[in-house]
Design an enzyme around this catalytic site. Structure first.
Site, PDB file in Angstrom:
ATOM      1  N   SER A   1     -16.938 -36.357  -1.523  1.00  0.00           N
ATOM      2  CA  SER A   1     -17.187 -35.623  -0.280  1.00  0.00           C
ATOM      3  C   SER A   1     -16.638 -34.216  -0.421  1.00  0.00           C
ATOM      4  O   SER A   1     -15.662 -33.981  -1.144  1.00  0.00           O
ATOM      5  CB  SER A   1     -16.455 -36.357   0.843  1.00  0.00           C
ATOM      6  OG  SER A   1     -16.178 -35.506   1.916  1.00  0.00           O
TER       7      SER A   1
ATOM      8  N   TYR B   1      -8.850 -39.924   4.704  1.00  0.00           N
ATOM      9  CA  TYR B   1     -10.212 -40.115   4.164  1.00  0.00           C
ATOM     10  C   TYR B   1     -10.443 -39.136   3.011  1.00  0.00           C
ATOM     11  O   TYR B   1     -10.874 -39.523   1.924  1.00  0.00           O
ATOM     12  CB  TYR B   1     -11.263 -39.895   5.272  1.00  0.00           C
ATOM     13  CG  TYR B   1     -12.654 -39.667   4.731  1.00  0.00           C
ATOM     14  CD1 TYR B   1     -13.421 -40.748   4.287  1.00  0.00           C
ATOM     15  CD2 TYR B   1     -13.194 -38.382   4.608  1.00  0.00           C
ATOM     16  CE1 TYR B   1     -14.688 -40.551   3.753  1.00  0.00           C
ATOM     17  CE2 TYR B   1     -14.450 -38.182   4.073  1.00  0.00           C
ATOM     18  CZ  TYR B   1     -15.198 -39.263   3.650  1.00  0.00           C
ATOM     19  OH  TYR B   1     -16.444 -39.067   3.106  1.00  0.00           O
TER      20      TYR B   1
ATOM     21  N   LYS C   1     -10.908 -39.581  -1.414  1.00  0.00           N
ATOM     22  CA  LYS C   1     -11.958 -39.020  -2.275  1.00  0.00           C
ATOM     23  C   LYS C   1     -11.342 -38.219  -3.428  1.00  0.00           C
ATOM     24  O   LYS C   1     -11.833 -38.247  -4.555  1.00  0.00           O
ATOM     25  CB  LYS C   1     -12.923 -38.160  -1.457  1.00  0.00           C
ATOM     26  CG  LYS C   1     -13.680 -38.950  -0.373  1.00  0.00           C
ATOM     27  CD  LYS C   1     -14.546 -40.049  -0.984  1.00  0.00           C
ATOM     28  CE  LYS C   1     -15.266 -40.886   0.045  1.00  0.00           C
ATOM     29  NZ  LYS C   1     -16.001 -42.017  -0.525  1.00  0.00           N
TER      30      LYS C   1
HETATM   31  C1  UD1 Z   1     -16.544 -35.483   6.964  1.00  0.00           C
HETATM   32  C2  UD1 Z   1     -16.833 -34.842   5.621  1.00  0.00           C
HETATM   33  C3  UD1 Z   1     -18.200 -35.279   5.103  1.00  0.00           C
HETATM   34  C4  UD1 Z   1     -18.324 -36.796   5.130  1.00  0.00           C
HETATM   35  C5  UD1 Z   1     -18.044 -37.283   6.541  1.00  0.00           C
HETATM   36  C6  UD1 Z   1     -18.056 -38.807   6.603  1.00  0.00           C
HETATM   37  C7  UD1 Z   1     -15.708 -32.699   5.815  1.00  0.00           C
HETATM   38  C8  UD1 Z   1     -15.833 -31.229   5.895  1.00  0.00           C
HETATM   39  N1  UD1 Z   1     -16.826 -33.395   5.780  1.00  0.00           N
HETATM   40  O1  UD1 Z   1     -17.434 -34.964   7.885  1.00  0.00           O
HETATM   41  O2  UD1 Z   1     -18.339 -34.841   3.761  1.00  0.00           O
HETATM   42  O3  UD1 Z   1     -19.618 -37.151   4.754  1.00  0.00           O
HETATM   43  O4  UD1 Z   1     -16.726 -36.884   6.917  1.00  0.00           O
HETATM   44  O5  UD1 Z   1     -17.795 -39.239   7.924  1.00  0.00           O
HETATM   45  O6  UD1 Z   1     -14.609 -33.242   5.723  1.00  0.00           O
HETATM   46  N2  UD1 Z   1     -17.650 -33.202  16.275  1.00  0.00           N
HETATM   47  C9  UD1 Z   1     -17.582 -32.932  17.632  1.00  0.00           C
HETATM   48  N3  UD1 Z   1     -17.774 -33.960  18.503  1.00  0.00           N
HETATM   49  C10 UD1 Z   1     -18.005 -35.246  18.098  1.00  0.00           C
HETATM   50  C11 UD1 Z   1     -18.096 -35.496  16.705  1.00  0.00           C
HETATM   51  C12 UD1 Z   1     -17.907 -34.449  15.822  1.00  0.00           C
HETATM   52  O7  UD1 Z   1     -17.327 -31.810  18.056  1.00  0.00           O
HETATM   53  O8  UD1 Z   1     -18.137 -36.141  18.948  1.00  0.00           O
HETATM   54  C13 UD1 Z   1     -17.458 -32.094  15.339  1.00  0.00           C
HETATM   55  C14 UD1 Z   1     -16.267 -32.322  14.415  1.00  0.00           C
HETATM   56  O9  UD1 Z   1     -15.081 -31.893  15.012  1.00  0.00           O
HETATM   57  C15 UD1 Z   1     -16.702 -31.511  13.201  1.00  0.00           C
HETATM   58  C16 UD1 Z   1     -18.230 -31.610  13.202  1.00  0.00           C
HETATM   59  O10 UD1 Z   1     -18.591 -32.025  14.505  1.00  0.00           O
HETATM   60  O11 UD1 Z   1     -16.357 -30.172  13.400  1.00  0.00           O
HETATM   61  C17 UD1 Z   1     -18.748 -32.630  12.196  1.00  0.00           C
HETATM   62  O12 UD1 Z   1     -18.025 -33.840  12.370  1.00  0.00           O
HETATM   63  P1  UD1 Z   1     -18.476 -35.202  11.686  1.00  0.00           P
HETATM   64  O13 UD1 Z   1     -19.927 -35.422  11.870  1.00  0.00           O
HETATM   65  O14 UD1 Z   1     -17.540 -36.281  12.156  1.00  0.00           O
HETATM   66  O15 UD1 Z   1     -18.280 -34.957  10.152  1.00  0.00           O
HETATM   67  P2  UD1 Z   1     -17.016 -34.382   9.303  1.00  0.00           P
HETATM   68  O16 UD1 Z   1     -15.750 -34.989   9.771  1.00  0.00           O
HETATM   69  O17 UD1 Z   1     -17.134 -32.908   9.221  1.00  0.00           O
END
Ligand code: UD1
Length: 340
Positions: free
Chosen positions: A129, A154, A158
């Site tokens: 990741s 997490y 990785k």
């Molecule tokens: C992370 C990893 C990605 C991996 C994934 C698996 C990073 C940069 N990326 O994704 O490689 O495949 O985990 O789960 O570490 N958000 C909101 N509201 C919500 C949900 C999410 O605002 O209800 C925001 C989060 O704060 C973040 C973005 O959306 O800024 C993406 O979040 P998410 O889809 O959970 O993925 P990552 O944690 O970035």
């Protein structure tokens, strides 16, 4: 059976795994999926069959259980490669339950590698990741960008997983290993038959958006409006899950025989903020998404996106889906789930 066409996919019923199984079956590979359905359902196999007219061979096995893992692999001696997807994958959950994350993600990788060695399987592709990079000021990140501190357990699983595979390959010159660093895989198969199917309440952004739009939630939270980004929300590199799946087949066909150990970024190369992702969804769905401004989520990095030129060059791979396609297919999948 020609062993060069036999691939073991761990976590083949999961989100990225199931899309990759479809791609492999469509390209003439024989696939065995090993999964314990901890975050998926056996029904996924029936859906794979509906799309490809082929049912993968399957084994229900908890890969963190060493004995069970060794037994499962012993039935597939000399398969060409294993693609190891099976892992826990929620950043916030890992912050809340670090031990479970280390135990499951590290143990299952160690078991898979030992079992693959015993079964004479030389090629291993590891689902890594972009979270390995941590918080990086210099964007985009390429494979040589030095890691900063992992922001969550997490992410650290990785970092450890990549290192285990690299160290293993060093003392096994006959082995080949590739760590594929996914950025943020989203979207669903264009058939509408498979997609992300979290058994619990999902916490990845796109399923949260589609669940809010369809009314499963009254509103969603945006975690953090105070990041030093163009609109205050986090920036990520969203990439269609089918593009990620296709890159695995390319890695098997183009790259595995070339290297002892390699790492490759898989991203679209485009940085998109949370608000921009929501707007793209609203545009393609015609739905308004209600959101609440919430505090930052522990474990999140501020901004990250990929320099994917290495994947383009050595895998001869490029993305086929844009952000709107990602949102369109995710929305189609959510609507189909609701009509079941
Ligand atoms: C992370 C990893 C990605 C991996 C994934 C698996 C990073 C940069 N990326 O994704 O490689 O495949 O985990 O789960 O570490 N958000 C909101 N509201 C919500 C949900 C999410 O605002 O209800 C925001 C989060 O704060 C973040 C973005 O959306 O800024 C993406 O979040 P998410 O889809 O959970 O993925 P990552 O944690 O970035």
């Amino acid at each position: 059976m020609n062993n060069s066409k036999k691939i073991i996919v761990t976590g083949g019923a999961g989100y990225i795994g199931s899309h990759t199984v479809i791609e492999l079956l469509s390209q003439g590979y024989h696939v065995t999926s090993m999964d314990n359905f901890s975050n998926s359902s056996p029904d996924v196999y029936r859906r794979i069959e509906a799309i490809t007219n082929q049912l993968p061979e399957t084994a229900t096995v908890d890969l963190a259980d060493k004995k069970a893992c060794l037994e499962a692999f012993a039935k597939h001696r000399n398969a060409f490669a294993v693609i190891h997807f099976a892992a826990f994958k929620s950043v916030p959950e890992s912050v809340a339950s670090p031990i479970e994350y280390y135990r499951n993600n590290v143990n299952s990788l160690l078991n898979v590698m030992e079992a693959a060695t015993e079964a004479g399987i030389r090629n291993i592709i590891f689902s890594s990741s972009c979270s390995v990079y941590g918080n990086i000021n210099q964007l985009p990140v390429n494979e040589n960008t030095p890691f900063s501190k992992a922001a969550s357990p997490y992410a650290y699983t990785k970092v450890i997983g990549e290192r285990i595979l690299e160290d293993y390959c060093q003392i096994h010159p006959e082995a080949k290993g590739i760590s594929l660093r996914y950025f943020n895989p989203v979207g669903a198969h264009p058939s509408g038959l498979i997609g992300e199917l979290p058994l619990d309440r999902p916490n990845n952004l796109v399923p949260v958006i589609t669940q809010t739009a369809i009314g499963k939630r009254n509103q969603m939270e945006i975690f953090g409006f105070d990041y030093p980004t163009r609109d205050g929300t986090c920036i990520r590199d969203y990439i269609h899950v089918c593009d990620i799946a296709a890159a695995h087949v390319a890695a098997i066909e183009v790259q595995l025989e070339q290297v002892n150990y390699d790492v490759i970024n898989l991203g679209s190369g485009q940085g998109v903020s949370v608000l921009e992702a929501i707007s793209a969804f609203e545009k393609v769905s015609g739905k308004k998404v209600n959101y609440l401004r919430s505090p930052r989520r522990p474990g999140d990095v501020e901004a990250i996106y990929s320099d994917s030129s290495k994947a383009g060059k050595i895998l001869n791979w490029t993305t086929r889906y844009n952000l709107e396609d990602m949102m369109k297919t995710a929305w189609q999948w959510e609507q189909n789930l609701n009509n079941k």
